[in-house]
Scaffold this active site. Structure first.
Site, PDB file in Angstrom:
ATOM      1  N   SER A 150       0.831  -1.204   0.000  1.00  0.00           N
ATOM      2  CA  SER A 150       0.000   0.000   0.000  1.00  0.00           C
ATOM      3  C   SER A 150       0.864   1.252   0.000  1.00  0.00           C
ATOM      4  O   SER A 150       1.626   1.488  -0.918  1.00  0.00           O
ATOM      5  CB  SER A 150      -0.974  -0.027   1.180  1.00  0.00           C
ATOM      6  N   ASP A 293      -3.300   6.618  -3.324  1.00  0.00           N
ATOM      7  CA  ASP A 293      -2.088   6.056  -2.739  1.00  0.00           C
ATOM      8  C   ASP A 293      -1.545   4.995  -3.698  1.00  0.00           C
ATOM      9  O   ASP A 293      -2.171   4.695  -4.725  1.00  0.00           O
ATOM     10  CB  ASP A 293      -2.358   5.538  -1.323  1.00  0.00           C
ATOM     11  N   ASP A 295      -1.318   1.772  -4.120  1.00  0.00           N
ATOM     12  CA  ASP A 295      -2.100   0.639  -4.624  1.00  0.00           C
ATOM     13  C   ASP A 295      -3.537   1.030  -4.921  1.00  0.00           C
ATOM     14  O   ASP A 295      -4.373   0.177  -5.235  1.00  0.00           O
ATOM     15  CB  ASP A 295      -2.025  -0.553  -3.674  1.00  0.00           C
ATOM     16  N   ASP A 297      -6.114   1.991  -3.256  1.00  0.00           N
ATOM     17  CA  ASP A 297      -7.303   1.692  -2.453  1.00  0.00           C
ATOM     18  C   ASP A 297      -7.715   2.882  -1.597  1.00  0.00           C
ATOM     19  O   ASP A 297      -8.817   2.888  -1.039  1.00  0.00           O
ATOM     20  CB  ASP A 297      -7.103   0.428  -1.601  1.00  0.00           C
TER      21      ASP A 297
END
Length: 529
Positions: A150, A293, A295, A297
């Protein structure tokens, strides 16, 4: 050097199937045996990465306390054993981001799943985490694995597990899987091979996101950054399919880059992380700025304003997670047609969503922190958010936070307001007038576990006068008094104690800010910061 440390390192080297990490640990061991310091080796051999509700996360390096092929093989062997505990096999879909090691780790996971008798399906190339969460349900899979860290620092990577409902793991599954990992054989002995093939659900995901806007307005200029992550191309395609075609991407942050060269910390919440985005927004005259961000999500929104606020650039500011969370929740409830809807947020997020839900005749759930709890808040969930920039706007498709879907809904709201000569700040003002000014702030104090636990116990046993204390979980304290709330909890990943403050003031933003500042000073003193 200590014999047990040498022996543990030699055993791990013998069991590591990856020549690169074998050689890495051999070099480190040789340096220690030649008289060098053993701190680094001891740290790497200190124990396996813990498997929690976010799966695994740690630095990419050789040894049991790092993210590497050997650790991923054993983790996947444990996951496969847990999934097959009733003798049933099925499809498991594997995705990845573009971080260091992600491609090799995804391949290792797929090979182990196939070797355990599952139909392993890999997504094509680096893709956002929400696409993996979507794929689990789209393909009727029994589970999904996303290789991602992430918004962690560049040196990290991770391993995230989704169950058949498309949601993140929740206790006790995490502990059961960790026990299965502990019982797994050495990495070199884990069976691999079998049914591995590639599947692409990106088009279906984009079609679903394109149907999210409720309004008809599409005139909106957007500045966007994927922050060197994997969300850029997918987000632009999603917005275009939804009809928002005037999108400008920060060129220096557009392509995936595991070194994240233009940001100190690849997290939209961090000071300075969105400077390039807001500069582009000002340059092109954007109506809305969007930061994903790495990734994709999570999603942060920036808005034009008459003066800078919250440390933003002059003329622009980033909204807080709570501001965006309430805006999106109100928009979905106002424009949707639902049968007994439920909206949910966490105990550390703004309480305004409760009032908004009541005004729209919706049910409201307050959960513990994390989307593993939000999406399990109850039947009929139509929306959930957490203050850390996570928004679930379409739980029927992605049962987790989804920055790309959230960005699309935000564009729908912004375009609808623009057509009426207004902006997101105007809608925030209207919500504050109706439900009261809700201001929130987070305070994080670096504190080792011993003093941290003592501080929590002190507040639990002797709270400040006038505060009522509840404990929604053993390690979480909620203190309330008229118009104010304080939540105290330890960080799950760092030696920190976190405090979440909220004040509610009807009709007077300046007074609310004064009260929040005073509360922050009191809390800082209480925690000994």
């Amino acid at each position: 050097m200590k014999p047990h440390l040498r022996d543990a390192a030699l055993r791990w080297i013998a069991d590591d199937p990856d020549p690169a990490t074998r050689a890495e640990l051999q070099r480190l061991l040789a340096d220690v045996m030649a008289g060098g310091p053993d701190d680094e080796l001891a740290d790497r051999m200190s124990g396996m990465l813990r498997f929690g509700t976010a799966g695994l996360r740690g630095p990419v390096r050789a040894g049991p306390a790092g993210m590497n092929v050997a650790v991923v093989r054993r983790a996947t062997a444990g996951l496969a054993a847990w999934l097959a505990r009733d003798g049933v096999r099925g499809t498991v879909v594997v995705g990845r981001d573009a971080r260091h090691g992600s491609e090799a780790f995804a391949a290792a996971a797929a090979e182990v799943l196939a070797g355990a008798g599952f139909a392993a399906r890999t997504l094509p190339g680096p893709l956002p985490t929400p696409v993996l969460a979507f794929a689990v349900r789209e393909l009727g899979a029994v589970a999904g694995v996303q290789i991602t860290a992430s918004h962690n620092p560049p040196a990290d990577n991770g391993y995230k597990v989704y169950l058949a409902d498309g949601a993140q793991l929740a206790p006790p599954s995490d502990a059961e899987i960790e026990a299965a990992i502990t019982a797994a054989p050495a990495a070199v002995s884990v069976p691999t091979g079998g049914d591995v093939s590639e599947v692409d659900v990106t088009g279906s995901y984009l079609d679903r996101v394109a149907r999210l806007p409720r309004g008809t307005a599409r005139t909106l200029r957007v500045a966007l950054t994927p922050m060197h992550g994997v969300g850029g191309a997918v987000a632009v395609h999603a917005l275009h399919r939804a009809g928002f075609t005037d999108v400008h991407v920060v060129a220096s942050q557009a392509a995936p880059d595991p070194d994240f060269p233009t940001v100190v910390f690849p997290n939209p919440e961090e000071p300075g992380a969105t400077d390039a985005l807001l500069a582009l927004a000002a340059e092109v005259g954007a109506d809305l700025a969007i930061a994903l961000d790495p990734d994709a999500d999570r999603c942060a929104l920036g808005v034009p304003t008459a003066e800078s606020a919250s440390g933003g650039r002059a003329g622009w500011r980033m909204l807080t997670g709570d501001e965006t969370g309430v805006l999106l929740g109100d928009h979905l409830l106002r424009t949707g047609s639902y049968d007994d809807p439920l909206v949910a947020t966490t105990v550390v997020s703004s309480s305004m969503l409760r009032s908004v839900a009541q005004a729209h005749g919706a049910r409201f759930a307050e959960t513990l922190t994390g989307f593993k709890w939000i999406v399990r808040g109850g039947p009929g969930l139509v929306y959930g958010y957490e203050e850390a920039l996570g928004y679930c706007v379409d739980p029927g498709a992605v049962n987790d936070k989804d920055g790309i879907a959230a960005a699309t809904v935000a564009c729908d709201l912004a375009a609808t307001l623009k057509a009426d000569g207004k902006g997101l700040p105007d809608r925030l003002d209207a919500l504050s007038a109706e439900h009261g000014v809700h201001l929130t702030r987070g305070i994080s104090v670096r504190m080792e576990p011993g003093p941290r636990d003592a501080a929590v116990a002190r507040l639990r046993d002797a709270p400040p006068q006038g505060w009522a204390v509840t404990r929604p979980a053993p390690d979480v304290l909620v203190l309330r008094r008229e118009g104010e709330r304080l939540v105290i909890r330890p960080s799950g990943t760092e030696p920190k104690l976190k405090a979440y403050l909220e004040v509610v003031e009807h009709g007077d933003r300046a007074r609310a800010q004064e009260r929040l500042d005073a509360l922050a000073a009191t809390v800082t003193e209480l925690l000994g910061a």
